[in-house]
Enzyme design. Structure first.
Site, short mmCIF file in Angstrom:
data_model
loop_
_atom_site.label_atom_id
_atom_site.label_comp_id
_atom_site.label_asym_id
_atom_site.label_seq_id
_atom_site.Cartn_x
_atom_site.Cartn_y
_atom_site.Cartn_z
N TYR A 259 0.85 -1.19 0.00
CA TYR A 259 0.00 0.00 0.00
C TYR A 259 0.89 1.24 0.00
CZ TYR A 259 -2.75 3.74 2.13
OH TYR A 259 -3.32 4.95 2.42
N ASP B 255 0.48 -8.16 5.71
CA ASP B 255 -0.72 -7.35 5.53
C ASP B 255 -1.69 -8.18 4.69
OD1 ASP B 255 -2.70 -5.58 4.70
OD2 ASP B 255 -1.33 -3.87 4.58
N LYS C 242 -11.32 -1.44 5.58
CA LYS C 242 -11.71 -2.05 4.31
C LYS C 242 -12.76 -3.15 4.54
CE LYS C 242 -8.48 0.67 2.67
NZ LYS C 242 -7.71 1.12 3.81
#
Length: 418
Positions: free
Chosen positions: A125, A190, A215
């Site tokens: 990310y 992650d 999310k």
């Protein structure tokens, strides 16, 4: 994939556990829905007992008496942590005000005994990449590929960080192989794109699994949160950082997250069904040059689907013929999909990584990880997939027409509705 390994919940299936985890004391306190405790402070009672309790919490442990102050402990947050730990098959979980706060806490907790070196596997990310590359926390960071992990690890390496599938190009990393290559260095995975519904990295040997709970775990676009699950020893270290830095999750956010867990498996699988169809049709569309999705033929050369992952998920990325301008026009032409960052919501979100979520990365870093100006990331929601496809196809065609091309033939219409 196996059921979560948690003796407290016996032989419950994952879907049953998603409904009941974190609710073990509801009968005792006489409630049916998760209670919301908004207290900032708590009666201390006997001073000696309160002092002992605050000492235990300050070392990352559980309260032994009064909670004293909400920066140390909140029961609403603790119930959500217990639920997520159960779903991940972990001893404990620690919740934070955002995914970036969670990553920051783990990075700080990992530093000890002069070990300050971090190995990170790209792609990540954009915010995670920028935090590591910027040196804000004082770590020395080495970026590498999955094949380069063994050569990047040093005696002073305190943490290996990876994201699988990777954001935004959905690159897959074999967690078991990464753990072997890390040679004893703790591995943080992650797993935001997968959730514990589709992937539980602790079962592959990872030390810590992290989620941007904003999310899929939140799933409704109304909460910012992060959470990590790990052994109790790791959780204690991480809690100490949370207490010291104050990056605690607000109780209302924890309430919303816990309320949403029972539908997590349903939401994840429904969105995944839509993503499979969208990826397949995009792969055959003449306006699209490439599709990134683990469920497509050739996208999983190591055979991780079925071994590490229970499914390919509901996030994909695709590159539009015509470069940046074509991608920009597609974003502006969608009508049902929302042109917005984030992912994992009940509605479908479309965004431009190079210009938004990964804009903070250097051009060379973006290029090395395949983040081109023509790349769009699509987080498929739970709408009717045929409606989504009709919307995206008209946007692709409209962008092509706007660029001055000949309008497509009528035969290019969306596939018949099921």
């Amino acid at each position: 994939m196996t059921k979560p390994n948690d003796a407290r919940h016996g032989a419950m299936s994952f879907d049953t556990l998603a409904v009941h985890a974190g609710r073990e004391d509801f009968g005792e306190i006489g409630v049916h829905a998760p209670p919301l405790d908004l207290s900032t402070t708590y009666p201390t009672g006997n001073l000696a007992d309160a002092t002992a309790s605050i000492d235990a919490m300050a070392q990352g442990g559980a309260p032994t008496g009064s909670f004293v102050y909400a920066r140390f402990h909140n029961p609403t947050v603790a119930r959500y942590e217990a639920a997520l730990a159960a779903l991940e098959g972990a001893e404990a979980a620690v919740a934070f005000s955002s995914g970036m706060a969670a990553l920051t806490a783990v990075l700080l907790a990992a530093r000890e005994h002069g070990k300050n070196h971090v190995v990170a596997v790209r792609p990540l990310y954009g915010g995670s990449d920028a935090l590591l590359a910027g040196g804000l926390l004082g770590h020395e960071v080495r970026f590498t590929t999955p094949d380069g992990i063994a050569g990047a690890v040093r005696p002073d390496t305190c943490l290996l960080i990876l994201e699988t599938p990777g954001n935004p190009t959905l690159d897959l990393v074999d967690v078991e192989q990464a753990v072997r290559d890390a040679n004893g260095v703790p591995v943080l995975v992650d797993s935001t794109f997968m959730t514990p519904v589709l992937q539980r990295p602790l079962e592959q040997g990872a030390a810590i699994v992290m989620h941007s709970a904003t999310k899929f775990l939140g799933g409704h676009g109304d909460v910012i949160a992060g959470i990590v699950a790990a052994s109790e020893a790791w959780a204690a270290r991480i809690r100490k950082v949370r207490i010291a830095t104050g990056a605690l999750l607000h109780p209302l956010a924890a309430f919303l997250l816990h309320r949403g867990l029972p539908t997590l498996p349903l939401r994840v699988r429904a969105a995944q069904d839509g993503a499979r169809m969208m990826a397949d049709r995009l792969a055959r569309h003449p306006r699209v040059t490439r599709v990134h999705y683990p469920g497509l033929p050739g996208a999983d050369p190591k055979g991780l689907l079925g071994r590490q992952m229970a499914g390919p998920g509901s996030v994909l990325a695709f590159e539009v013929a015509g470069g940046f301008e074509a991608a920009r026009r597609v974003l502006g032409a969608v009508k049902i999909m929302v042109s917005a960052v984030s992912l994992g919501s009940t509605d479908t979100l479309l965004q431009h990584p190079a210009g938004l979520t990964h804009r903070c990365m250097t051009d060379s870093a973006k290029a090395s990880t395949g983040i081109s100006e023509s790349l769009l990331r699509l987080s498929v929601g739970i709408e009717d997939p045929d409606d989504l496809w009709a919307d995206l196809e008209q946007a692709l065609d409209a962008a092509h027409v706007e660029a001055g091309a000949v309008p497509p033939e009528p035969a290019r219409a969306a596939a018949p509705r099921r």
